[in-house]
Design a protein around this motif. Sequence first.
Motif, PDB file in Angstrom:
ATOM      1  N   ILE B  61       0.865  -1.188   0.000  1.00 35.24           N
ATOM      2  CA  ILE B  61       0.000   0.000   0.000  1.00 35.24           C
ATOM      3  C   ILE B  61       0.899   1.234   0.000  1.00 35.24           C
ATOM      4  O   ILE B  61       1.789   1.349   0.850  1.00 35.24           O
ATOM      5  CB  ILE B  61      -0.895   0.017   1.257  1.00 35.24           C
ATOM      6  CG1 ILE B  61      -1.816  -1.206   1.256  1.00 35.24           C
ATOM      7  CG2 ILE B  61      -1.702   1.306   1.336  1.00 35.24           C
ATOM      8  CD1 ILE B  61      -2.443  -1.469   2.609  1.00 35.24           C
ATOM      9  N   HIS B  62       0.667   2.125  -0.943  1.00 34.20           N
ATOM     10  CA  HIS B  62       1.422   3.378  -1.014  1.00 34.20           C
ATOM     11  C   HIS B  62       0.439   4.539  -0.869  1.00 34.20           C
ATOM     12  O   HIS B  62      -0.559   4.586  -1.584  1.00 34.20           O
ATOM     13  CB  HIS B  62       2.135   3.537  -2.366  1.00 34.20           C
ATOM     14  CG  HIS B  62       3.019   2.385  -2.728  1.00 34.20           C
ATOM     15  ND1 HIS B  62       4.375   2.372  -2.485  1.00 34.20           N
ATOM     16  CD2 HIS B  62       2.749   1.194  -3.322  1.00 34.20           C
ATOM     17  CE1 HIS B  62       4.899   1.237  -2.912  1.00 34.20           C
ATOM     18  NE2 HIS B  62       3.931   0.498  -3.425  1.00 34.20           N
ATOM     19  N   VAL B  63       0.730   5.459   0.036  1.00 33.64           N
ATOM     20  CA  VAL B  63      -0.048   6.697   0.152  1.00 33.64           C
ATOM     21  C   VAL B  63       0.921   7.840  -0.088  1.00 33.64           C
ATOM     22  O   VAL B  63       1.956   7.930   0.575  1.00 33.64           O
ATOM     23  CB  VAL B  63      -0.713   6.820   1.538  1.00 33.64           C
ATOM     24  CG1 VAL B  63      -1.385   8.181   1.687  1.00 33.64           C
ATOM     25  CG2 VAL B  63      -1.725   5.707   1.748  1.00 33.64           C
ATOM     26  N   ARG B  64       0.596   8.693  -1.080  1.00 31.06           N
ATOM     27  CA  ARG B  64       1.545   9.734  -1.489  1.00 31.06           C
ATOM     28  C   ARG B  64       0.836  11.071  -1.643  1.00 31.06           C
ATOM     29  O   ARG B  64      -0.293  11.141  -2.110  1.00 31.06           O
ATOM     30  CB  ARG B  64       2.188   9.345  -2.832  1.00 31.06           C
ATOM     31  CG  ARG B  64       3.047   8.101  -2.755  1.00 31.06           C
ATOM     32  CD  ARG B  64       3.178   7.334  -4.074  1.00 31.06           C
ATOM     33  NE  ARG B  64       3.032   8.108  -5.271  1.00 31.06           N
ATOM     34  CZ  ARG B  64       4.027   8.737  -5.918  1.00 31.06           C
ATOM     35  NH1 ARG B  64       5.248   8.665  -5.456  1.00 31.06           N
ATOM     36  NH2 ARG B  64       3.794   9.423  -7.012  1.00 31.06           N
ATOM     37  N   THR B  65       1.516  12.119  -1.246  1.00 32.00           N
ATOM     38  CA  THR B  65       0.956  13.454  -1.434  1.00 32.00           C
ATOM     39  C   THR B  65       2.087  14.479  -1.453  1.00 32.00           C
ATOM     40  O   THR B  65       3.259  14.131  -1.300  1.00 32.00           O
ATOM     41  CB  THR B  65      -0.082  13.786  -0.338  1.00 32.00           C
ATOM     42  OG1 THR B  65      -0.773  14.994  -0.691  1.00 32.00           O
ATOM     43  CG2 THR B  65       0.583  13.989   1.020  1.00 32.00           C
ATOM     44  N   SER B  66       1.717  15.722  -1.636  1.00 34.06           N
ATOM     45  CA  SER B  66       2.728  16.784  -1.670  1.00 34.06           C
ATOM     46  C   SER B  66       3.145  17.161  -0.256  1.00 34.06           C
ATOM     47  O   SER B  66       2.423  16.923   0.720  1.00 34.06           O
ATOM     48  CB  SER B  66       2.151  18.024  -2.357  1.00 34.06           C
ATOM     49  OG  SER B  66       1.154  18.592  -1.546  1.00 34.06           O
ATOM     50  N   ALA B  67       4.316  17.776  -0.157  1.00 32.90           N
ATOM     51  CA  ALA B  67       4.776  18.256   1.152  1.00 32.90           C
ATOM     52  C   ALA B  67       3.845  19.338   1.687  1.00 32.90           C
ATOM     53  O   ALA B  67       3.756  19.532   2.902  1.00 32.90           O
ATOM     54  CB  ALA B  67       6.203  18.783   1.035  1.00 32.90           C
ATOM     55  N   ILE B  68       3.121  20.011   0.789  1.00 35.11           N
ATOM     56  CA  ILE B  68       2.179  21.062   1.221  1.00 35.11           C
ATOM     57  C   ILE B  68       1.051  20.435   2.041  1.00 35.11           C
ATOM     58  O   ILE B  68       0.722  20.899   3.137  1.00 35.11           O
ATOM     59  CB  ILE B  68       1.603  21.798  -0.004  1.00 35.11           C
ATOM     60  CG1 ILE B  68       2.726  22.482  -0.793  1.00 35.11           C
ATOM     61  CG2 ILE B  68       0.538  22.803   0.410  1.00 35.11           C
ATOM     62  CD1 ILE B  68       2.319  22.934  -2.182  1.00 35.11           C
ATOM     63  N   LEU B 140      -7.819  20.180   0.356  1.00 34.27           N
ATOM     64  CA  LEU B 140      -7.055  21.433   0.401  1.00 34.27           C
ATOM     65  C   LEU B 140      -6.525  21.795  -0.981  1.00 34.27           C
ATOM     66  O   LEU B 140      -5.473  22.410  -1.122  1.00 34.27           O
ATOM     67  CB  LEU B 140      -5.877  21.290   1.384  1.00 34.27           C
ATOM     68  CG  LEU B 140      -6.240  20.887   2.817  1.00 34.27           C
ATOM     69  CD1 LEU B 140      -5.030  20.344   3.545  1.00 34.27           C
ATOM     70  CD2 LEU B 140      -6.820  22.071   3.552  1.00 34.27           C
ATOM     71  N   GLY B 141      -7.247  21.372  -2.019  1.00 35.25           N
ATOM     72  CA  GLY B 141      -6.850  21.677  -3.388  1.00 35.25           C
ATOM     73  C   GLY B 141      -5.670  20.866  -3.885  1.00 35.25           C
ATOM     74  O   GLY B 141      -5.115  21.170  -4.945  1.00 35.25           O
ATOM     75  N   GLN B 142      -5.284  19.839  -3.162  1.00 44.49           N
ATOM     76  CA  GLN B 142      -4.125  19.037  -3.538  1.00 44.49           C
ATOM     77  C   GLN B 142      -4.497  17.558  -3.565  1.00 44.49           C
ATOM     78  O   GLN B 142      -5.395  17.121  -2.837  1.00 44.49           O
ATOM     79  CB  GLN B 142      -2.994  19.240  -2.523  1.00 44.49           C
ATOM     80  CG  GLN B 142      -2.533  20.672  -2.390  1.00 44.49           C
ATOM     81  CD  GLN B 142      -1.284  20.957  -3.207  1.00 44.49           C
ATOM     82  OE1 GLN B 142      -0.590  20.045  -3.620  1.00 44.49           O
ATOM     83  NE2 GLN B 142      -0.988  22.220  -3.428  1.00 44.49           N
ATOM     84  N   VAL B 143      -3.755  16.819  -4.363  1.00 44.99           N
ATOM     85  CA  VAL B 143      -4.082  15.405  -4.577  1.00 44.99           C
ATOM     86  C   VAL B 143      -3.353  14.503  -3.583  1.00 44.99           C
ATOM     87  O   VAL B 143      -2.197  14.750  -3.225  1.00 44.99           O
ATOM     88  CB  VAL B 143      -3.705  14.995  -6.022  1.00 44.99           C
ATOM     89  CG1 VAL B 143      -3.839  13.495  -6.225  1.00 44.99           C
ATOM     90  CG2 VAL B 143      -4.573  15.749  -7.012  1.00 44.99           C
ATOM     91  N   VAL B 144      -4.071  13.487  -3.136  1.00 40.83           N
ATOM     92  CA  VAL B 144      -3.475  12.399  -2.358  1.00 40.83           C
ATOM     93  C   VAL B 144      -3.748  11.105  -3.127  1.00 40.83           C
ATOM     94  O   VAL B 144      -4.869  10.882  -3.578  1.00 40.83           O
ATOM     95  CB  VAL B 144      -4.080  12.313  -0.941  1.00 40.83           C
ATOM     96  CG1 VAL B 144      -3.495  11.125  -0.176  1.00 40.83           C
ATOM     97  CG2 VAL B 144      -3.845  13.612  -0.169  1.00 40.83           C
ATOM     98  N   GLU B 145      -2.708  10.299  -3.296  1.00 44.90           N
ATOM     99  CA  GLU B 145      -2.813   9.060  -4.071  1.00 44.90           C
ATOM    100  C   GLU B 145      -2.756   7.844  -3.169  1.00 44.90           C
ATOM    101  O   GLU B 145      -1.979   7.804  -2.209  1.00 44.90           O
ATOM    102  CB  GLU B 145      -1.596   8.926  -5.007  1.00 44.90           C
ATOM    103  CG  GLU B 145      -1.686   9.634  -6.301  1.00 44.90           C
ATOM    104  CD  GLU B 145      -0.513   9.254  -7.200  1.00 44.90           C
ATOM    105  OE1 GLU B 145      -0.462   9.802  -8.297  1.00 44.90           O
ATOM    106  OE2 GLU B 145       0.350   8.431  -6.808  1.00 44.90           O
ATOM    107  N   LEU B 146      -3.554   6.851  -3.508  1.00 46.70           N
ATOM    108  CA  LEU B 146      -3.456   5.536  -2.873  1.00 46.70           C
ATOM    109  C   LEU B 146      -3.223   4.501  -3.960  1.00 46.70           C
ATOM    110  O   LEU B 146      -3.992   4.432  -4.917  1.00 46.70           O
ATOM    111  CB  LEU B 146      -4.757   5.216  -2.115  1.00 46.70           C
ATOM    112  CG  LEU B 146      -4.994   3.742  -1.742  1.00 46.70           C
ATOM    113  CD1 LEU B 146      -3.938   3.238  -0.762  1.00 46.70           C
ATOM    114  CD2 LEU B 146      -6.400   3.557  -1.158  1.00 46.70           C
TER     115      LEU B 146
END
Lengths: 121, 171
Positions: B61-68, B140-146
């Motif tokens: 399982i990978h959860v990825r997002t921006s540092a923001i 928050l206007g940003q993408v989070v990926e699973l």
Amino acid sequence: MKILVTDDSKAMRMIVVRTLRQAGFAGHDVIEAENGREALEVAGRESIDLILSDWNMPEMTGIEFLRALRASGSSTPFCFVTSEGSDEMREQATAAGAVGLIAKPFTAEAFAAALSTVVSA
Amino acid sequence: MSDIDEFEEARDDLEALLTEVLGTVAGEEAVPVWDEGLPPGPIVSAKLGIHDEVDDSFTMIHVRTSAIVARVLASRMLTTADPGPDDLLDAIGELGNIVGGNVKSLLRHSCRLSLPSAEMAEHEDAHVSPEGVTVRAAVLGQVVELTLDVPDDVAGLYWPGGVSGALEPQS
């Protein structure tokens, strides 16, 4: 009351403490531990009234902590706060002597419902 | 049915799971997105494994997002205006843990979930999604990926209890 909050994530420990307050359980002394082994040591030297514990942790898991606690003769109310809320895990928790299992992500209402019988507001 | 086919079949459930967890943890509305990727800049990610002892198979399982997003989540989770790098990793690691626990309950309930392993990466490759089935949500206007995949290598995973890094039978 003295409440022991056990989780390997500092962020989650803070959320649990905050959610306790939001659920109406403010004003209690809170002690934190990072894993089951550390929590078991705390429970052995402090008079704890309630334990809220994660399940998956390094060093000693929550279920290992609970079993060791019960084996030591302690009957301190113990509730899991964990990301896994399957029926199988709830059954394991109950069989080991937990009063409940709160699944993450949780709400203040979930805390209130699970803890109302063991925590004074 | 292959594992990847199974993940593909569960795509809608995975999307709903990510959106619900993200919205609750962030305390903001989260919505599914289909045509947006991670923004430029540092990526904070968490990975966890699920081990099926019956056939000794693994799901990653990978959860990825921006540092923001990581910074905002850490700020809210830790109630601090200026979270440090370790706080960002803790926040995304815990987000990964919650998502991973819910994925396990959905697809692999009798298996064993690892501890989260989080890192921040700034190189261009960090923006390439892992192979497998990926769903996305925005907060928050940003993408989070699973992403769920079947790993070739499970080195670097840490398992609960016992000796860190060692895979031990679940009691």
